[in-house]
Write an enzyme that holds these catalytic residues in place. Structure first.
Site, PDB file in Angstrom:
ATOM      1  N   SER A  78       0.854  -1.187   0.000  1.00  7.45           N
ATOM      2  CA  SER A  78       0.000   0.000   0.000  1.00  7.45           C
ATOM      3  C   SER A  78       0.894   1.241   0.000  1.00  7.45           C
ATOM      4  CB  SER A  78      -0.944  -0.061   1.203  1.00  7.45           C
ATOM      5  OG  SER A  78      -1.891   0.961   1.154  1.00  7.45           O
TER       6      SER A  78
ATOM      7  N   HIS B 210      -2.444  -1.139  -3.485  1.00  4.60           N
ATOM      8  CA  HIS B 210      -3.566  -0.213  -3.273  1.00  4.60           C
ATOM      9  C   HIS B 210      -3.316   1.054  -4.084  1.00  4.60           C
ATOM     10  CE1 HIS B 210      -4.570  -1.984   0.967  1.00  4.60           C
ATOM     11  NE2 HIS B 210      -4.918  -2.786  -0.026  1.00  4.60           N
TER      12      HIS B 210
ATOM     13  N   ASP C 273      -4.900  -4.501   5.663  1.00  2.00           N
ATOM     14  CA  ASP C 273      -5.261  -5.430   4.600  1.00  2.00           C
ATOM     15  C   ASP C 273      -4.100  -6.405   4.383  1.00  2.00           C
ATOM     16  OD1 ASP C 273      -6.789  -6.521   2.552  1.00  2.00           O
ATOM     17  OD2 ASP C 273      -6.054  -5.120   1.036  1.00  2.00           O
TER      18      ASP C 273
END
Lengths: 273, 199
Positions: free
Chosen positions: B13, B40, B133
């Site tokens: 991310s 992401h 996540d």
């Protein structure tokens, strides 16, 4: 690839049960995403396994009707992927201009945002008066919502932005009226849209259309069912008609591509050969 | 895809593209592996991967389209705004299902589907990120016999993602960013020689 474990087998049996009992064929859906949705379902109803869910679906008469809405996916937005709508507006509609009457099939329309986006484009191009949009979905619950054409006011800001990004130049407020926290689309946007249930897995072609739009529906299907659906939609197109898929969907992995040519690559617009 | 091909799934991310550059540029050519990346990213982003990863020349870089066949020697990226799944039949799937951990694509979604289909062939790697996540995905990769790696949080731009993964107790190797590519090269070369030995 690892061998099937009991969970996998129970999952396949569940899909078979839904098909035999309720006539909805999810056996040809893409497994991984379908399974993730079904697992969420087990948690929500506190069920221990797919076999327990299967029991409920076979024995509880109203359960499946309520759950269909959650098994199918309802994500839709106005003017999603501005580059697609720009291509539709600038490249496809000028060609459709030459037809005296237009049939448009919007397959998998969910709650209708994209149907009305297309209706707005047609109005702005002066084509809507001669157009009929047949908007279909497998799920009758979403069709009721689509018919209403009422959306939360909170969504208006992003709808307006998406409309402008796609090349819309009028005030977007021309198209709705607000009451309390609901934005209601104006009746003239809805007047040439006909809603009906249609199942791409089991139903047949019902139309001769110049434009078929089916975006982000095929992703939920496996390749065989994608092939069936694309062949069905291609059959529903008149000579040199247009087929629009989602921007990460592609006909190039399908047998059905033999009857199509690429018209706009990034926008995933195909044309019948 | 050969039978012993490793499926390397990588989640990242905040700070991820920079970290991925380090990992991908350290890969030798002709490794028998499939690299699948969930970074992401803002959903309307349209990325030019060749420009982002100019040093990666031995592998083609591809943003996945729905039902695309999965092949060795390719680095695949989840398309912005879609969940990415590995399907049983040797191709990818996509969905617009609700975001998971406020993310779409979600690392958990990718890792879980890869683990369900490819079990012990999977290598799950979590890099830098400011969100949890991927932790559940790491758990699932480990449960089904795969190898799990987290970037050393000390070497990460954002340490939450690798820390959450390590907290699950399911991470096999905590590696500095620079050690990850050499680790993969050794692992895949070893597969290769033991496979040859078996013949």
């Amino acid at each position: 690839m690892t061998p099937l474990v009991p969970d996998d087998i129970e999952f396949e049996l569940l899909l078979e049960a839904i098909w035999q009992k309720h006539g909805y064929d999810f056996r040809q859906y893409a497994r991984s995403s379908l399974r993730r949705r079904m697992e969420a379902f087990l948690q929500k109803y506190n069920l221990a396994s797919f076999s327990h869910l299967q029991y409920r679906i076979l024995r509880d008469p109203s359960f499946f009707g309520r759950s269909l809405d959650e098994i199918t996916v309802r994500t839709t937005e106005m003017f999603r992927d501005s580059f697609f709508f720009t291509a539709l507006r600038n490249e496809v509609l000028p060609i459709l201009q030459t037809y005296p009457a237009l049939n448009i099939w919007h397959a998998g329309c969910s709650t209708g945002e994209e149907v009305y986006s297309v209706a707005i484009l047609l109005m702005e191009a002066g084509l809507y008066e001669r157009s009929t949009i047949y908007a279909t979905d497998i799920n009758p619950v979403v069709l009721e919502a689509a018919q209403e054409g009422r959306y939360p006011v909170a969504k208006i800001k992003e709808m307006t932005k998406a409309y402008q990004q796609s090349g819309g130049v009028l005030p977007f407020s021309n198209y709705y009226t607000c009451k309390d926290d609901v934005a209601k689309l104006n009746p003239e946007i809805k007047k040439n849209v006909v809603f009906s249930t249609h199942n791409l897995a089991t139903d047949e072609s019902f139309i001769d259309a110049q434009l078929v739009i089916c975006r982000n529906v095929l992703i939920y299907f496996d390749r065989n069912l994608q092939d069936r659906a694309v062949a069905l939609m291609t059959r529903s197109l008149s000579h040199r008609g247009f087929l629009c898929l989602g921007s990460k969907e592609s006909a190039s992995f399908l047998k059905a591509k033999v009857n199509l040519e690429v018209f706009a690559k990034d926008a995933k617009i195909y044309r019948k050969l | 895809m050969r039978k012993n091909t490793r499926i390397i799934v990588i989640g990242a991310s905040t700070g991820g593209l920079e970290a991925l550059r380090t990992v991908l540029s350290g890969l030798d050519r002709d490794l028998n592996g499939i690299f699948i990346i969930c970074q992401h990213i803002e959903r309307s982003a349209r990325l030019n991967y060749k420009m982002i990863f100019p040093d990666v020349q031995d592998y083609s870089l591809t943003e996945v389209e729905d039902k695309q066949p999965i092949e060795s020697g390719v680095v695949y990226f989840a398309p912005p705004g879609y969940h990415l799944y590995v399907e049983r039949l040797g191709y990818f799937g996509l969905s617009l299902d609700a975001p998971v951990n406020w993310s779409r694509p979600s690392i958990d979604v990718l890792f879980e589907s890869a683990a369900h289909v490819h079990g012990c062939q999977v290598v799950g790697i979590l890099l830098t990120g400011a969100n949890g996540d991927g932790a559940q995905g790491i758990r699932e990769v480990k449960r089904l016999g795969g190898i799990t790696i987290a970037q050393n949080p000390e070497s990460a731009v954002a340490d939450i993602m690798p820390r959450r993964a390590i907290e699950t107790g399911c991470v096999d190797h905590v590696l500095d960013l620079k050690e990850i590519a050499p680790f993969l090269v050794r692992l895949l070369r070893k597969d290769h020689s033991s496979h040859k030995g078996a013949l």
